[in-house]
Design a protein around this motif. Structure first.
Motif, PDB file in Angstrom:
ATOM      1  N   PHE A  34       1.719   0.063 -16.890  1.00  0.00           N
ATOM      2  CA  PHE A  34       1.677   0.831 -17.964  1.00  0.00           C
ATOM      3  C   PHE A  34       0.784   2.121 -17.555  1.00  0.00           C
ATOM      4  N   TYR A  35      -0.236   2.174 -17.081  1.00  0.00           N
ATOM      5  CA  TYR A  35      -1.044   3.273 -16.624  1.00  0.00           C
ATOM      6  C   TYR A  35       0.157   4.170 -15.544  1.00  0.00           C
ATOM      7  N   ILE A  36       0.562   3.473 -14.618  1.00  0.00           N
ATOM      8  CA  ILE A  36       1.538   4.243 -13.674  1.00  0.00           C
ATOM      9  C   ILE A  36       2.752   4.748 -14.236  1.00  0.00           C
ATOM     10  N   THR A  37       3.052   4.089 -15.279  1.00  0.00           N
ATOM     11  CA  THR A  37       4.373   4.642 -15.875  1.00  0.00           C
ATOM     12  C   THR A  37       4.277   5.490 -16.905  1.00  0.00           C
ATOM     13  N   LYS A  38       3.111   5.442 -17.761  1.00  0.00           N
ATOM     14  CA  LYS A  38       2.932   5.997 -19.085  1.00  0.00           C
ATOM     15  C   LYS A  38       1.735   6.770 -19.282  1.00  0.00           C
ATOM     16  N   ILE A  39       0.931   6.665 -18.240  1.00  0.00           N
ATOM     17  CA  ILE A  39      -0.347   7.385 -18.694  1.00  0.00           C
ATOM     18  C   ILE A  39      -0.714   8.425 -17.667  1.00  0.00           C
ATOM     19  N   ALA A  40      -0.628   7.932 -16.168  1.00  0.00           N
ATOM     20  CA  ALA A  40      -0.957   8.854 -14.795  1.00  0.00           C
ATOM     21  C   ALA A  40       0.053  10.160 -15.356  1.00  0.00           C
ATOM     22  N   ARG A  41      -0.478  11.296 -14.886  1.00  0.00           N
ATOM     23  CA  ARG A  41       0.239  12.502 -14.926  1.00  0.00           C
ATOM     24  C   ARG A  41       1.460  12.348 -14.384  1.00  0.00           C
ATOM     25  N   VAL A  42       2.682  12.773 -14.490  1.00  0.00           N
ATOM     26  CA  VAL A  42       3.928  12.648 -14.062  1.00  0.00           C
ATOM     27  C   VAL A  42       3.910  12.844 -12.690  1.00  0.00           C
ATOM     28  N   LYS A  43       3.151  14.026 -11.998  1.00  0.00           N
ATOM     29  CA  LYS A  43       3.195  14.259 -10.837  1.00  0.00           C
ATOM     30  C   LYS A  43       2.629  13.206  -9.853  1.00  0.00           C
ATOM     31  N   SER A  44       1.726  12.279 -10.396  1.00  0.00           N
ATOM     32  CA  SER A  44       0.840  11.206  -9.528  1.00  0.00           C
ATOM     33  C   SER A  44       1.650  10.353  -9.573  1.00  0.00           C
ATOM     34  N   GLN A  45       2.745   9.907 -10.247  1.00  0.00           N
ATOM     35  CA  GLN A  45       3.240   8.661 -10.308  1.00  0.00           C
ATOM     36  C   GLN A  45       4.049   8.158  -9.204  1.00  0.00           C
ATOM     37  N   GLY A  46       4.609   8.998  -8.461  1.00  0.00           N
ATOM     38  CA  GLY A  46       5.450   8.778  -7.366  1.00  0.00           C
ATOM     39  C   GLY A  46       4.513   8.152  -6.393  1.00  0.00           C
ATOM     40  N   PHE A  47       3.274   8.885  -6.208  1.00  0.00           N
ATOM     41  CA  PHE A  47       2.097   8.594  -5.328  1.00  0.00           C
ATOM     42  C   PHE A  47       1.648   7.416  -5.666  1.00  0.00           C
ATOM     43  N   LEU A  48       1.224   7.249  -6.971  1.00  0.00           N
ATOM     44  CA  LEU A  48       0.749   5.808  -7.335  1.00  0.00           C
ATOM     45  C   LEU A  48       1.865   4.612  -6.843  1.00  0.00           C
ATOM     46  N   THR A  49       2.901   4.889  -7.266  1.00  0.00           N
ATOM     47  CA  THR A  49       3.783   3.884  -6.997  1.00  0.00           C
ATOM     48  C   THR A  49       3.907   3.231  -5.392  1.00  0.00           C
ATOM     49  N   ILE A  50       3.771   4.374  -4.717  1.00  0.00           N
ATOM     50  CA  ILE A  50       3.797   4.092  -3.187  1.00  0.00           C
ATOM     51  C   ILE A  50       2.664   3.427  -2.890  1.00  0.00           C
ATOM     52  N   LEU A  51       1.482   3.911  -3.560  1.00  0.00           N
ATOM     53  CA  LEU A  51       0.344   3.535  -2.971  1.00  0.00           C
ATOM     54  C   LEU A  51       0.190   1.862  -3.476  1.00  0.00           C
ATOM     55  N   VAL A  52       0.855   1.548  -4.628  1.00  0.00           N
ATOM     56  CA  VAL A  52       0.891  -0.113  -4.984  1.00  0.00           C
ATOM     57  C   VAL A  52       1.794  -0.660  -3.985  1.00  0.00           C
ATOM     58  N   LEU A  53       2.927  -0.055  -3.479  1.00  0.00           N
ATOM     59  CA  LEU A  53       3.513  -0.632  -2.599  1.00  0.00           C
ATOM     60  C   LEU A  53       3.344  -1.091  -1.357  1.00  0.00           C
ATOM     61  N   ILE A  54       2.364  -0.222  -0.737  1.00  0.00           N
ATOM     62  CA  ILE A  54       2.010  -0.126   0.731  1.00  0.00           C
ATOM     63  C   ILE A  54       1.493  -1.745   0.982  1.00  0.00           C
ATOM     64  N   PRO A  55       0.695  -2.258   0.114  1.00  0.00           N
ATOM     65  CA  PRO A  55       0.309  -3.403   0.692  1.00  0.00           C
ATOM     66  C   PRO A  55       0.973  -4.325   0.652  1.00  0.00           C
ATOM     67  N   PHE A  56       2.083  -4.123  -0.175  1.00  0.00           N
ATOM     68  CA  PHE A  56       3.357  -5.097  -0.379  1.00  0.00           C
ATOM     69  C   PHE A  56       3.946  -5.426   0.866  1.00  0.00           C
ATOM     70  N   TRP A  57       3.888  -4.286   2.072  1.00  0.00           N
ATOM     71  CA  TRP A  57       4.508  -4.376   3.074  1.00  0.00           C
ATOM     72  C   TRP A  57       3.818  -4.879   4.235  1.00  0.00           C
ATOM     73  N   VAL A  58       2.732  -5.071   3.866  1.00  0.00           N
ATOM     74  CA  VAL A  58       1.565  -5.582   4.827  1.00  0.00           C
ATOM     75  C   VAL A  58       1.773  -7.045   5.059  1.00  0.00           C
ATOM     76  N   SER A  59       1.752  -7.647   6.111  1.00  0.00           N
ATOM     77  CA  SER A  59       2.098  -8.975   6.081  1.00  0.00           C
ATOM     78  C   SER A  59       0.927  -9.831   5.303  1.00  0.00           C
ATOM     79  N   GLU A  60       1.175 -11.015   4.822  1.00  0.00           N
ATOM     80  CA  GLU A  60       0.288 -11.621   3.926  1.00  0.00           C
ATOM     81  C   GLU A  60      -0.957 -12.204   4.670  1.00  0.00           C
ATOM     82  N   LEU A  61      -0.708 -12.546   6.335  1.00  0.00           N
ATOM     83  CA  LEU A  61      -1.634 -12.910   6.946  1.00  0.00           C
ATOM     84  C   LEU A  61      -2.718 -11.868   7.187  1.00  0.00           C
ATOM     85  N   ILE A  62      -2.270 -10.629   7.251  1.00  0.00           N
ATOM     86  CA  ILE A  62      -3.428  -9.691   7.481  1.00  0.00           C
ATOM     87  C   ILE A  62      -4.100  -9.470   6.198  1.00  0.00           C
ATOM     88  N   ARG A  63      -3.666  -9.457   4.979  1.00  0.00           N
ATOM     89  CA  ARG A  63      -4.250  -9.293   3.761  1.00  0.00           C
ATOM     90  C   ARG A  63      -5.277 -10.400   3.697  1.00  0.00           C
TER      91      ARG A  63
END
Lengths: 289, 369, 286
Positions: A92-121
């Motif tokens: 909700f924060y990312i889509t509705k509260i954060a400034r429109v400009k920073s939305q894309g950045f926050l989404t990518i930020l959330v996605l990055i760990p998603f791509w790192v292998s579970e083992l490393i996390r």
């Protein structure tokens, strides 16, 4: 209009169908039939193999097996719930509260760990939490602990690890749906006098339910079937069911027993997903989109 | 004149549903031919059969005298401008127009020349490098037409290409399209549900309804001599009266309304069988407070319910005495009728030859407009 | 509540704090792992003993950096070989499946569609063991009846490829289907009408349209394959993939060379992920 192409050539169908059918039958259907068959196969006293219910009988006779099974199922549901509770305000924060400009950045930020292998996390958490780990060091330095404590190898840490490794699979589908929620709906509800809790209950949650369902299914599946996190972060004297399967298959080399366990896990996951879909009146095909 | 396109006894069935029912027509070279009909009347199916995207159930399609039924759509000398234009978003304007030329194996400066010439023709010189999504609606329109015309087809098929444009632009494009057609001299077959588009641009219009042609004629004739109740209602505006018919001793025919009105008709009718008819009088054929003249004029008294002011297209909404039916009467803006107000009582009249009459059809008639 | 509605200061502050804690939670394990790759210590932990690049370039004898660590290098190479094969195969079959489910009509289409989705809800461990059991049975059958020794059916490279392919293809199918669904089929008709043949329509129109999703699917498939553990665990032979090899080292304790590997992996996957996201967005607008 359908069937718009004239003289539909069937070989285009054959070209597309053959590899897909090979994939689905050779790698999905037949292996699972084999799994089912193996789970009902046993070797008798004379070394002859045949039909038996023994593999399943073993599961119910030995409390350690079904207790592990129940523990895995309950923890999986619990983890899914925690993940949901954290993910809703974040999305909700990312889509509705954060400034429109920073939305894309926050989404990518959330996605990055998603791509790192579970083992490393998981490894990262081990570095942080173990007795000689970074957090212990800070806490001792700050005088909060007098001696380092082992923070790994217990159920709380394991749950946290499972939440961590699976959370992004909840956030991504919910963001997808939440983005399309028209702000005007929330404004209208606010204008009509609704309180925050009412807006969440009556507007936001019903709207994002498809996202919640797909997220929950994926998270539940991942947690139920995870091996690394419980193995590396969980307590030493309570197993996860996948470890049980691994032990039967690889350590005791009892494939029939392992097959029975595997089939039970498959049954459990299908059952829970089925019930969840029924309860929320969602369609599987819609949910996985 | 050579016949560019000839369709003979064409029928298309989808299961039990007959979309196109035994249609025949010829289009002469260089003509602008429109097929006008409501949505679902089968006009798109007809067009797609000509383009080759549907196989007819029976019948023949000839282009310049050659049967093309066995010719694949990519080999037919016809090109189609799609309803949604179908410009390729992954290519720029130049590549869109050059696409068909390249498929024919044309290369190099020849392609450049043809594409640039075509761009000039449609009034967009120098637009080759633009991306499709940089174009306005009207520009996309022209590129879609240029893309088809550059292949120099025997017949250009157009599937309601103006449908997506806003009203003002559509008016403009109608004229542009007509001018372009005259200039290039290609045979156009245009389908639309908008009668004004068909009337303004076409040499001939076929009015299509539930799979068959109701009438094929010039726009003028469609307007003044509709061949059926459907055409009377679909082309232009019309007031409809449900009437009975009777014949007097001297052989004149009259339409009688349930309220007791009697209106002279200009033609004889067959009175055998069921005696319910529909009479149509166009709003612009109605005369307000007519003055008696040599010719017999039909008249009725009516109350003005409302004035529908719309500039040159202003009308009166009136209700005849003892009736509930509403009529539309054209209101010329020449100050002659400025005194008329709502609730006034007026007389409305028309010449017998302005009215047309048809046996009442059971068919549900399309209502839109 | 949302941007346009008024909020109390306390509420806004509390919400911000929650989000900040969330992001710290998200990134602290990754950051600490990366930082400790440069610690001049034999253990992946504090105290900080100074900056070093030995865990990348060290030649031993105490500190063997990743670029001289044969066992890890070999497993990285194995993982790349697996990932390339899985990515190519699953993208190819995924594209075909997308066409099959989006553009063809056939009997039992619904059944096949459900089967195609099934790997989403089958735990990776189960996929691993069922494929292991099945290939073993088939291998035994061939050996007994026909006397062939089907090498590729015993745990090893091909089994790992098949195992990962079996569920990654579902992901590639869905990625490509999602774009194919939005494809306006009149574009194909238009190309056909302009004289293109079927092959040209496919090449110049449909595949060109699908290209961003095909590239995206291949990248996703590569990453998923590269980091897969659960399915691979049961199918792996003597050639270990990187996650399996790392797992053994993490379980048994290891030097910060793992941090160095993690550093490279995180950097690499971030670059691929960001490129994929930006690339995908840009293409979508076109």
């Amino acid at each position: 209009m359908k069937n718009s192409k004239p003289h539909k050539i069937r070989w285009s169908f054959i070209i597309f169908f053959t590899p897909v059918a090979l994939w689905l039958f050779l790698l999905i259907v037949f292996p699972h039939l084999e799994l089912l068959k193996m789970s009902f196969t046993g070797t008798d006293f004379y070394g002859k193999s045949g039909f038996t219910l023994e593999n399943y009988g073993e599961f119910f006779k030995e409390p350690i097996y079904w207790r592990t099974f129940a523990r895995t199922a309950l923890y999986s549901i619990f983890v899914t719930f925690i993940v949901l509770v954290i993910s809703l305000p974040v999305t909700f924060y990312i889509t509705k509260i954060a400034r429109v400009k920073s939305q894309g950045f926050l989404t990518i930020l959330v996605l990055i760990p998603f791509w790192v292998s579970e083992l490393i996390r998981v490894y990262g958490w081990m570095i942080l939490l173990r007795e000689s780990g970074v957090i212990n060091r800070f806490l001792v330095k700050l005088g909060i602990f007098s001696v380092p404590h082992e923070m790994l190898y217990n159920d709380i840490t394991m749950v946290m690890g499972l939440v961590y490794t699976s959370m992004l699979f909840m956030i991504v589908p919910i963001i997808g749906v939440m983005e399309s929620l028209d702000d005007a709906l929330i404004e209208a509800a606010y204008d009509l006098g609704a309180k925050k809790t009412t807006i969440w209950r009556k507007i936001i949650i019903p709207y994002v339910t498809p996202g919640i369902m797909s997220g929950s299914i994926i998270v539940f599946m991942l947690v139920l079937g995870s091996y690394l996190t419980p193995k590396l972060m969980g307590g030493k004297n309570a197993l996860w069911f996948t470890e049980q399967i691994y032990n039967s298959m690889i350590i005791y080399f009892n494939w029939n027993q392992g097959a029975a366990f595997g089939f039970l896990l498959l049954l459990l996951s299908s059952l829970i997903i089925f019930v969840a879909l029924k309860v929320t009146k969602q369609d599987f095909k819609e949910v996985v989109k | 004149m050579q016949i560019a396109l000839s369709v003979k006894n064409l029928t298309k069935k989808f299961g039990d549903f007959t979309a196109v029912n035994n249609i025949s027509f010829d289009v002469e070279d260089g003509k602008f031919f429109s097929i006008l009909g409501p949505s679902g009347c089968g006009k798109t199916t007809l067009l797609r059969m000509i383009a080759g995207f549907h196989k007819p159930t029976s019948g023949i399609i000839e282009i310049r005298g050659e049967n093309v039924l066995e010719v694949e759509p990519n080999k037919r000398p016809v090109n189609l401008v799609f309803q949604n234009l179908a410009l390729f978003p992954m290519m720029n304007v130049f590549e869109n127009i050059a696409f068909g030329l390249r498929r024919r194996g044309e290369k190099g400066p020849e392609v450049d020349k043809k594409v640039n010439l075509m761009l000039e023709r449609v009034g967009l010189p120098g637009y080759g490098g633009k991306q499709v999504n940089q174009l306005s609606g009207g520009q996309k329109q022209r590129i879609a037409i240029a893309r088809a015309l550059v292949l120099d087809p025997t017949v250009l098929l157009l599937d309601e290409p103006l449908g997506a444009l806003d009203a003002k632009l559509r008016e403009h494009m109608k004229v542009e399209l007509k001018k372009l057609q005259v200039e290039v001299g290609t045979t156009f077959v245009y389908i639309t549900h908008d009668q004004s588009e068909a009337m303004v641009m076409s040499d001939y219009v076929a009015v299509m309804n539930s799979g068959h042609f109701e009438q094929l004629d010039t726009p003028q004739n469609l307007y003044s001599n509709p061949a059926s109740s459907f055409v009377a209602q679909f082309v232009g505006n019309n007031n409809k009266f449900l009437v009975g018919l009777k014949k007097d001793e001297s052989g004149n025919f009259y339409a009688t309304t349930p309220e007791g009105g009697e209106f002279l008709l200009s033609e004889p009718f067959d009175l055998e069988g069921q005696n319910t008819f529909e009479m149509y009088v166009r709003p612009e054929a109605m005369i307000i407070n007519p003055k008696a003249g040599k010719e017999k004029i039909n008249e009725l008294n009516a109350d003005v319910k409302a004035i529908l002011f719309d500039g040159g297209n202003s009308r009166l909404l009136v209700v005849p005495e003892n009736s509930k039916q509403e009529l539309i009467v054209a209101l010329p803006q020449n100050h002659q009728f400025d005194h008329i107000k709502a609730k006034d009582k007026i007389r409305v009249g028309w010449y017998p030859k302005s009215a047309v009459c048809f046996k009442k059809s059971e068919e549900k008639i399309y209502e839109e407009l | 509540m949302i941007r346009t509605l008024p909020n109390s200061k306390a509420y806004t502050a509390a919400y911000r704090l929650f989000i900040a804690v969330f992001f710290i939670f998200l990134f602290s394990p990754l950051l600490i792992t990366m930082i400790l790759a440069f610690n001049n210590s034999m253990f992946p932990s504090l105290p900080w003993k100074g900056f070093t690049l030995d865990w990348f370039f060290g030649r031993g004898p105490d500190k063997i950096g990743i670029f001289h660590d044969d066992s890890n290098l070999r497993s990285i190479f194995t993982s790349i070989r697996v990932a390339v094969a899985v990515s190519a195969l699953s993208t190819l079959v995924g594209t075909m499946a997308a066409f099959l489910f989006e553009q063809e009509d056939f009997k039992f289409k619904q059944v096949f569609y459900f089967l195609m989705l099934a790997p989403l809800v089958i735990p990776g461990v189960i996929l691993g063991i069922s494929i292991l059991l099945f290939t073993n049975a088939v291998g035994l059958f061939f050996e007994d009846k026909l006397g062939f020794d089907m090498k590729f059916l015993s745990p090893g490279y091909w089994l790992v490829v098949f195992g990962q392919f079996s569920f990654i293809t579902t992901i590639t199918t869905m990625t490509i289907s999602a774009r194919l669904k939005k494809f306006d089929r009149t574009l194909e008709e238009a190309a056909y009408n302009l004289g293109a043949n079927k092959f040209e329509v496919l090449r110049f129109i449909t595949l060109k349209y699908l290209r961003p999703s095909i590239v995206g699917a291949a990248a996703i498939a590569f990453l998923m394959s590269f980091e897969n553990f659960n399915t691979t665990l049961f199918l792996v032979g003597s050639d270990q993939t990187l996650p399996i090899n790392l797992y053994l080292q993490v379980r048994d304790g290891s030097t910060p060379v793992i941090n160095a590997i993690a550093f490279l992996l995180i950097t690499f996957t971030s670059i691929v992920a960001v490129a994929n996201l930006y690339g995908g967005n840009k293409k979508d607008q076109a």
